[in-house]
Design a protein around this motif. Structure first.
Motif, PDB file in Angstrom:
ATOM      1  N   ALA A 129    -127.705 -31.239-145.854  1.00 31.11           N
ATOM      2  CA  ALA A 129    -127.114 -32.044-144.769  1.00 31.11           C
ATOM      3  C   ALA A 129    -125.768 -32.640-145.163  1.00 31.11           C
ATOM      4  N   GLN A 130    -125.590 -32.915-146.447  1.00 32.43           N
ATOM      5  CA  GLN A 130    -124.322 -33.490-146.909  1.00 32.43           C
ATOM      6  C   GLN A 130    -123.165 -32.500-146.800  1.00 32.43           C
ATOM      7  N   ARG A 131    -123.477 -31.208-146.906  1.00 33.51           N
ATOM      8  CA  ARG A 131    -122.398 -30.223-147.020  1.00 33.51           C
ATOM      9  C   ARG A 131    -122.315 -29.241-145.847  1.00 33.51           C
ATOM     10  N   TYR A 132    -123.451 -28.987-145.169  1.00 38.09           N
ATOM     11  CA  TYR A 132    -123.478 -27.922-144.170  1.00 38.09           C
ATOM     12  C   TYR A 132    -124.030 -28.427-142.838  1.00 38.09           C
ATOM     13  N   PRO A 133    -123.691 -27.743-141.740  1.00 42.42           N
ATOM     14  CA  PRO A 133    -124.197 -28.161-140.439  1.00 42.42           C
ATOM     15  C   PRO A 133    -125.631 -27.692-140.206  1.00 42.42           C
ATOM     16  N   ASP A 134    -126.374 -28.484-139.441  1.00 37.69           N
ATOM     17  CA  ASP A 134    -127.686 -28.069-138.941  1.00 37.69           C
ATOM     18  C   ASP A 134    -127.415 -27.132-137.767  1.00 37.69           C
ATOM     19  N   LEU A 135    -127.693 -25.855-137.921  1.00 34.82           N
ATOM     20  CA  LEU A 135    -127.326 -24.866-136.914  1.00 34.82           C
ATOM     21  C   LEU A 135    -128.090 -25.052-135.608  1.00 34.82           C
ATOM     22  N   ASP A 136    -129.298 -25.640-135.679  1.00 32.26           N
ATOM     23  CA  ASP A 136    -130.034 -25.925-134.441  1.00 32.26           C
ATOM     24  C   ASP A 136    -129.297 -26.976-133.614  1.00 32.26           C
ATOM     25  N   VAL A 137    -128.834 -28.045-134.273  1.00 33.69           N
ATOM     26  CA  VAL A 137    -128.084 -29.095-133.582  1.00 33.69           C
ATOM     27  C   VAL A 137    -126.760 -28.538-133.058  1.00 33.69           C
ATOM     28  N   GLU A 138    -126.105 -27.722-133.870  1.00 29.95           N
ATOM     29  CA  GLU A 138    -124.823 -27.139-133.478  1.00 29.95           C
ATOM     30  C   GLU A 138    -124.984 -26.226-132.259  1.00 29.95           C
ATOM     31  N   GLU A 139    -126.044 -25.427-132.259  1.00 26.82           N
ATOM     32  CA  GLU A 139    -126.293 -24.537-131.127  1.00 26.82           C
ATOM     33  C   GLU A 139    -126.622 -25.330-129.875  1.00 26.82           C
ATOM     34  N   THR A 140    -127.388 -26.394-130.051  1.00 29.25           N
ATOM     35  CA  THR A 140    -127.723 -27.246-128.914  1.00 29.25           C
ATOM     36  C   THR A 140    -126.469 -27.839-128.291  1.00 29.25           C
ATOM     37  N   GLN A 141    -125.548 -28.287-129.129  1.00 24.34           N
ATOM     38  CA  GLN A 141    -124.296 -28.853-128.628  1.00 24.34           C
ATOM     39  C   GLN A 141    -123.467 -27.791-127.901  1.00 24.34           C
ATOM     40  N   GLU A 142    -123.475 -26.562-128.423  1.00 28.14           N
ATOM     41  CA  GLU A 142    -122.736 -25.483-127.774  1.00 28.14           C
ATOM     42  C   GLU A 142    -123.305 -25.191-126.388  1.00 28.14           C
ATOM     43  N   VAL A 143    -124.623 -25.161-126.289  1.00 30.02           N
ATOM     44  CA  VAL A 143    -125.268 -24.921-124.986  1.00 30.02           C
ATOM     45  C   VAL A 143    -124.923 -26.037-124.010  1.00 30.02           C
ATOM     46  N   TYR A 144    -124.967 -27.271-124.510  1.00 28.36           N
ATOM     47  CA  TYR A 144    -124.635 -28.414-123.656  1.00 28.36           C
ATOM     48  C   TYR A 144    -123.178 -28.350-123.198  1.00 28.36           C
ATOM     49  N   ASP A 145    -122.263 -28.066-124.122  1.00 27.36           N
ATOM     50  CA  ASP A 145    -120.846 -27.988-123.763  1.00 27.36           C
ATOM     51  C   ASP A 145    -120.585 -26.876-122.755  1.00 27.36           C
ATOM     52  N   GLU A 146    -121.260 -25.734-122.927  1.00 27.29           N
ATOM     53  CA  GLU A 146    -121.088 -24.622-121.995  1.00 27.29           C
ATOM     54  C   GLU A 146    -121.615 -24.996-120.613  1.00 27.29           C
ATOM     55  N   ALA A 147    -122.763 -25.696-120.570  1.00 28.54           N
ATOM     56  CA  ALA A 147    -123.323 -26.122-119.289  1.00 28.54           C
ATOM     57  C   ALA A 147    -122.381 -27.093-118.575  1.00 28.54           C
ATOM     58  N   ILE A 148    -121.796 -28.032-119.327  1.00 26.56           N
ATOM     59  CA  ILE A 148    -120.857 -28.982-118.733  1.00 26.56           C
ATOM     60  C   ILE A 148    -119.605 -28.260-118.235  1.00 26.56           C
ATOM     61  N   ARG A 149    -119.149 -27.259-119.014  1.00 28.20           N
ATOM     62  CA  ARG A 149    -117.958 -26.509-118.609  1.00 28.20           C
ATOM     63  C   ARG A 149    -118.163 -25.789-117.287  1.00 28.20           C
ATOM     64  N   GLN A 150    -119.379 -25.299-117.077  1.00 27.54           N
ATOM     65  CA  GLN A 150    -119.650 -24.533-115.864  1.00 27.54           C
ATOM     66  C   GLN A 150    -119.818 -25.406-114.629  1.00 27.54           C
ATOM     67  N   THR A 151    -119.852 -26.722-114.821  1.00 28.54           N
ATOM     68  CA  THR A 151    -119.907 -27.596-113.650  1.00 28.54           C
ATOM     69  C   THR A 151    -118.561 -27.661-112.946  1.00 28.54           C
ATOM     70  N   GLY A 152    -117.527 -27.087-113.565  1.00 27.03           N
ATOM     71  CA  GLY A 152    -116.220 -27.019-112.919  1.00 27.03           C
ATOM     72  C   GLY A 152    -115.462 -28.322-112.921  1.00 27.03           C
ATOM     73  N   GLY A 153    -115.686 -29.166-113.925  1.00 28.92           N
ATOM     74  CA  GLY A 153    -114.926 -30.410-114.018  1.00 28.92           C
ATOM     75  C   GLY A 153    -115.437 -31.519-113.115  1.00 28.92           C
ATOM     76  N   GLN A 154    -116.587 -31.327-112.498  1.00 25.16           N
ATOM     77  CA  GLN A 154    -117.142 -32.370-111.640  1.00 25.16           C
ATOM     78  C   GLN A 154    -117.777 -33.467-112.496  1.00 25.16           C
ATOM     79  N   ASP A 155    -118.356 -34.436-111.840  1.00 29.82           N
ATOM     80  CA  ASP A 155    -118.981 -35.547-112.547  1.00 29.82           C
ATOM     81  C   ASP A 155    -120.224 -35.035-113.283  1.00 29.82           C
ATOM     82  N   ALA A 156    -120.075 -34.747-114.569  1.00 32.25           N
ATOM     83  CA  ALA A 156    -121.151 -34.118-115.329  1.00 32.25           C
ATOM     84  C   ALA A 156    -122.387 -35.011-115.423  1.00 32.25           C
TER      85      ALA A 156
END
Length: 381
Positions: A129-156
């Motif tokens: 944890a001190q040196r490398y990312p938790d890939l599960d958390v990183e993937e979760t954030q990517e999915v969340y960011d992609e979902a927010i992006r697809q809202t088209g800039g509306q009130d997420a």
């Protein structure tokens, strides 16, 4: 340098357990040639025993495995597997119930699995944890960011709240219908089944803000529980509906499963279908859809049959209780009009305790709305 390995107590326990399993499967393999009664199942039992022996031997070779972390690399050493990943080549890690998975960048080596039973495993987790990312958390954030992006800039946040409200509301309705379906053979099972396609439509409606399945770190709602309830309850409800001919059940159940799987694919337009978690969840969901189809066919066959039943009587020849995670009660019945041989049937506890061997029970036979004959075992009239 840090070394992680099983404690002495765990090693002794593993040697004893694997030794017992080894003795059992070697005995089975030998008795396949000695015991005449086993020769008929030799074609199945012998390969199964040999495969089990192979994995047990692999287990013996892995007991002394070590995971070593120094200033240059992470290594796994054992009599069976030896791997090394340079520290700069580590991409990240994942943690599940049984393993800490250390993954390299593509082309930089093979992943290393460290059992969660290794002594000092929490220290290894802290080092990673001190040196490398938790890939599960990183993937979760990517999915969340992609979902927010697809809202088209509306009130997420507003859209997220609406998505959660609809998913949780439908889940609550599914639970309520599940209880009613379990208690009563009425139209509730149809409404319960309708919750499955409605949940799939939520995937499409919310453009990625609703997921098929999510990790515990994800803030996005998941529909996974809805089809699971819709398959579990009808199957439990139909447990004492004994089908005589399944030839008409399977085509209908498979057809419903295929239709729901196609609908899942179409409704997943805004989801990343290449994600490993989505692929695994979609495959598992397809199996659940088959169960949904089976439950719908069996329940509909009984509910829409308005012809009434034919009554028969037969004699109990044996009784048996099967205990495990749940307790099941069985009666063995003599042949009757639509059953040519003795058959062991599951019954409820009250009937099991009420009748004894050589007592009479009633058999209530139904033709079925889809001409799928079935029957229930009850008290003699």
């Amino acid at each position: 340098m840090d070394v992680f390995e099983l404690s002495r107590g765990w090693k002794i326990a593993m040697y004893i357990m694997l030794g017992l399993f080894f003795a059992v499967f070697v005995s089975l393999a030998i008795f396949c040639f000695i015991d005449p009664s086993l020769k008929r199942v030799m074609v199945f039992m012998l390969p199964f025993s040999l495969v089990a022996i192979f994995f047990i031997v692999c287990g013996f070779l892995q007991i002394d495995e070590k995971v070593i972390v120094d200033n240059y690399s992470i290594r796994k050493e054992s009599r069976l597997v030896n791997r090394e990943i340079l520290l700069n080549d580590v991409k990240g890690y994942r943690i599940d119930k049984n393993y800490v998975r250390i993954l390299p960048h593509e082309g930089r080596g093979k992943k290393i699995l460290a059992s969660t039973y290794l002594s000092g495993i929490n220290h290894l987790k802290a080092l990673l944890a001190q040196r490398y990312p938790d890939l599960d958390v990183e993937e979760t954030q990517e999915v969340y960011d992609e979902a927010i992006r697809q809202t088209g800039g509306q009130d997420a946040q507003k859209l997220m709240k609406q998505a959660k409200t609809e998913v949780y509301t439908l889940t609550g309705i599914t639970v309520a219908l599940g209880v009613l379906t379990f208690l009563y053979l009425d139209w509730y099972f149809l409404a319960l089944f309708c919750c499955v396609p409605l949940s799939l439509l939520l995937l499409l409606r919310h453009k990625g803000l609703v997921q098929l399945d999510t990790s515990k770190e994800s803030p996005l709602p998941s529909i996974f529980l809805i089809p699971f309830i819709a398959v579990f309850v009808p199957i439990m409800r139909s447990f004492h509906m004994h089908i005589l001919q399944y030839s008409k059940v399977w085509p209908l159940a498979i057809g419903i499963a295929v239709a729901l799987t196609v609908m899942l694919w179409l409704c997943s337009a805004y989801l990343n279908k290449k994600r490993g978690q989505y692929i695994v969840s979609a495959i598992f969901m397809s199996l659940i859809f088959f169960g949904n189809g089976y439950g719908l066919v069996v329940m509909s066959n009984a509910f829409f049959d308005k012809k009434g039943y034919e009554y028969y009587e037969t004699t109990v020849t044996d009784k048996h209780i099967s205990k495990g995670k749940s307790t099941t009660y069985y009666l063995t019945l003599e042949p009757w009009a639509h059953q040519a041989g003795e058959e062991r049937e599951s019954v409820d506890r009250s009937l099991y305790e009420e009748v004894g061997i050589n007592d009479k029970v009633g058999v209530y036979y139904y033709e079925g709305a889809f001409h799928i004959p079935w029957y229930q075992v009850g008290r003699a009239q």
